[in-house]
Scaffold this active site. Structure first.
Site, PDB file in Angstrom:
ATOM      1  N   CYS A  66       0.822  -1.222   0.000  1.00 16.46           N
ATOM      2  CA  CYS A  66       0.000   0.000   0.000  1.00 16.46           C
ATOM      3  C   CYS A  66       0.846   1.258   0.000  1.00 16.46           C
ATOM      4  O   CYS A  66       0.692   2.139  -0.840  1.00 16.46           O
ATOM      5  CB  CYS A  66      -0.875   0.075   1.249  1.00 16.46           C
ATOM      6  SG  CYS A  66      -2.098  -1.200   1.361  1.00 16.46           S
ATOM      7  N   HIS A 108      -1.527   5.880   2.802  1.00 11.07           N
ATOM      8  CA  HIS A 108      -1.455   4.713   3.685  1.00 11.07           C
ATOM      9  C   HIS A 108      -1.819   5.092   5.124  1.00 11.07           C
ATOM     10  O   HIS A 108      -0.952   5.390   5.939  1.00 11.07           O
ATOM     11  CB  HIS A 108      -0.045   4.126   3.606  1.00 11.07           C
ATOM     12  CG  HIS A 108       0.091   2.810   4.301  1.00 11.07           C
ATOM     13  ND1 HIS A 108      -0.713   1.728   4.030  1.00 11.07           N
ATOM     14  CD2 HIS A 108       0.952   2.411   5.262  1.00 11.07           C
ATOM     15  CE1 HIS A 108      -0.350   0.720   4.801  1.00 11.07           C
ATOM     16  NE2 HIS A 108       0.650   1.099   5.560  1.00 11.07           N
TER      17      HIS A 108
HETATM   18 CA   LIG Z   1      -3.305  -1.990  -0.564  1.00 14.35          CA
END
Ligand SMILES: [Ca+2]
Ligand SMILES: [Ca+2]
Length: 576
Positions: free
Chosen positions: A79, A133
């Site tokens: 991510c 994130h």
């Molecule tokens: Ca992800």
């Protein structure tokens, strides 16, 4: 009165030569951008065919209305590094943001995100849900839901009271959110992505004085795979098919670095507890839920005033393994993990593509999500951003079969480890020098490693030639290296805060099985709620030395507290 004016304008439009009208339109209005990300969505969508049972009618409809890239790859299979690269336009090998533990702003303090670049050039930038994130980066947006000052991108989301529901804990190595269950609630009661799609839909239904850049971050199918039960009911357990890319002895032909990256502890644990098909069911259900949320957003766009002048982009930050190569999760360089959905639809009269995209186009050239920044600035006619990576894919939007000299590179969590995706071939290089080569036309699941076969030496050299020779170092930042605050377990009311000095950041993380509530104790010793921290989550909060933070359970029963010291720190709520 207004109505009469529009009637008059419409009548004028009929009388005036159309070339004049078109030019006036183009000068006055830039296209909006609707930027939809779906977290952890691999190629299990109908139009990419990754799993025969996937149900994604809304994403498929969107794909059919624009250009579907069926050979798109992420900049990194995690991510943080993927999203950082997409939003800054800076490749992981230059930024040094390789993994999920690093903090974007520690390594890229000055970088101007795509949304900020749009704001600086006359756009209104707004977002909701997970785009970065687990933080918002307030400075990069005009508006956010939840409010950007919270730095918490998630609206209220329902979680089961007692957890785990389906997959027993295997040990401390296990990510707390690896679990799945059908919840007996409506979408509205579930909240989460439903609230994100509602807020985005409301913005799409409004007329705006400026063009907008609207980012919609759908969190499912990220774990945990808890979604309303109607999505589970689409996939009866007895009918669930195993991943088509699974092969029991797939690891045999891998070099040591590949063998090391493949198997992890999740997959045997999941099989031991007879949860493999249930997990697949949970992922398919979560994808169907995410697709329904995309459908809500698209319906708002298509029934509102921005229908004909909005560019739509849909992407996922990386793929996902559900047993392929004995792996569960992400972080690998194989196609199952690097290949992502990517759809771009451009209306006519966009500055960078006056004819717009042609519905039903499919492009098989290798492209990276890293190209979205340069592509969207070109499409909207914004000044290009100096120093960003990723070639604009506008030539492919104009002609999906155009010559394309580029490859897509995916960076694998450390310098010198990467995957190179070409039109037909994929090459994986590990930092220790190990290599893999696959022919994705003949072998889409990468079962047969062709590296080491002398007839492919030239091909390997050619693919390797696309990779950089210089890599930024991997520098751990943020959380891992910070001191820990002392946890004071206590069911009593904690002492009052005595805050002094400048604001500093404390990263609260929750290792309990259940969500906790976080309270700041003001000087007078009164609690002020600062939100919920789900199991396994971490969140930075701004505070000051001497401040007292209480942690309580879901029923607001106190569990304990932290007293902030004079430095940035971690505040870890322990498992028990
Ligand atoms: Ca992800
Ligand atoms: Ca194999």
């Amino acid at each position: 009165m207004k109505f009469a004016f529009w009637n008059l304008a419409f009548a004028t439009l009929l009388v005036f030569p159309t070339f004049l009208v078109n030019r006036a339109d183009a000068a006055e209005s830039k296209p909006n951008v609707l930027f939809i990300s779906v977290d952890d969505l691999n190629d299990w969508i109908g139009c990419l065919g990754g799993h025969p049972q996937a149900k994604t009618p809304n994403i498929d409809r969107l794909a059919a209305s624009g250009v579907l890239f069926n050979n798109a790859h992420c900049p990194a299979p995690a991510c943080n590094s993927s999203r950082t690269a997409i939003m800054t336009g800076i490749s992981p090998h230059k930024s040094g943001v390789y993994d999920n533990r690093q903090k974007m702003r520690d390594l890229l303090p000055e970088s101007e995100l795509m949304t900020k670049h749009f704001s600086q050039n006359g756009y209104w930038s707004a977002g909701s849900g997970k785009i970065l994130h687990y933080f918002i980066d307030a400075q990069s947006w005009d508006k956010y839901y939840p409010p950007k000052e919270t730095e918490d991108p998630f609206p209220r989301t329902l979680y089961p009271k007692k957890r785990p529901v389906s997959l027993p804990r295997g040990g401390p190595w296990q990510y707390r959110e690896t679990d799945w269950a059908a919840l007996d609630v409506t979408d509205e009661e579930f909240g989460g992505d439903w609230l994100v799609s509602k807020w985005i839909g409301e913005r799409l239904s409004e007329k705006h004085s400026k063009p907008f850049f609207l980012a919609c971050g759908i969190y499912r199918p990220h774990e945990p795979w808890f979604v309303p039960k109607k999505y589970f009911e689409l996939f009866p357990l007895e009918d669930i098919q195993l991943p088509p890319g699974y092969q029991e002895d797939d690891l045999d032909d891998l070099p040591p670095a590949g063998k090391e990256r493949g198997p992890n502890r999740y997959f045997p644990h999941i099989r031991e507890h007879n949860q493999w098909k249930k997990g697949i069911q949970g992922y398919l259900a979560s994808i169907a839920f995410a697709d329904a949320m995309v459908g809500r957003v698209m319906k708002s766009l298509e029934s509102g005033p921005n229908r004909d002048n909005t560019i739509v982009v849909l992407w996922s930050d990386h793929g996902w393994h559900l047993g392929e190569k004995q792996h569960w999760q992400k972080f690998t360089g194989w196609r199952v993990c690097t290949r992502v959905p990517m759809i771009v639809r451009v209306p006519p009269n966009s500055p960078g593509l006056s004819e717009g995209t042609k519905a039903g186009s499919v492009c098989s050239q290798p492209v990276s999500l890293l190209s979205l920044y340069s592509t969207l600035t070109e499409l909207t006619g914004l000044p290009s951003k100096p120093g960003i990576d990723g070639p604009s894919i506008v030539p492919l939007l104009r002609n999906p079969d155009a010559d394309w000299p580029h490859v897509a590179i995916t960076y694998l969590g450390e310098p010198e480890s990467y995957g190179v995706s070409g039109k037909r071939w994929r090459y994986i290089h590990y930092a220790n020098g190990d290599e893999e080569l696959y022919d994705c036309h003949e072998d889409p699941f990468e079962w047969t490693n062709l590296a080491g076969k002398s007839q492919h030496a030239d091909r390997i050299a050619q693919l390797k030639g696309f990779a950089p020779t210089k890599f930024a170092k991997l520098i751990p930042t943020g959380g891992a290296s910070l001191p820990k605050l002392v946890w004071h377990p206590s069911s009593a009311t904690p002492p009052a805060s005595k805050p002094v000095g400048d604001p500093l950041s404390v990263v609260f993380s929750n290792r309990r099985q259940d969500g906790v509530k976080v309270f700041w104790f003001v000087r007078e010793g009164k609690p002020r709620a600062r939100g919920t921290l789900q199991s396994g989550w971490a969140k930075p909060l701004s505070t000051r030395a001497g401040a007292v933070w209480m942690i309580a359970d879901g029923n607001e029963k106190p569990l304990g507290y932290f007293v902030v010291g004079d430095k940035k720190a971690n505040a870890i709520v322990p498992e028990k």
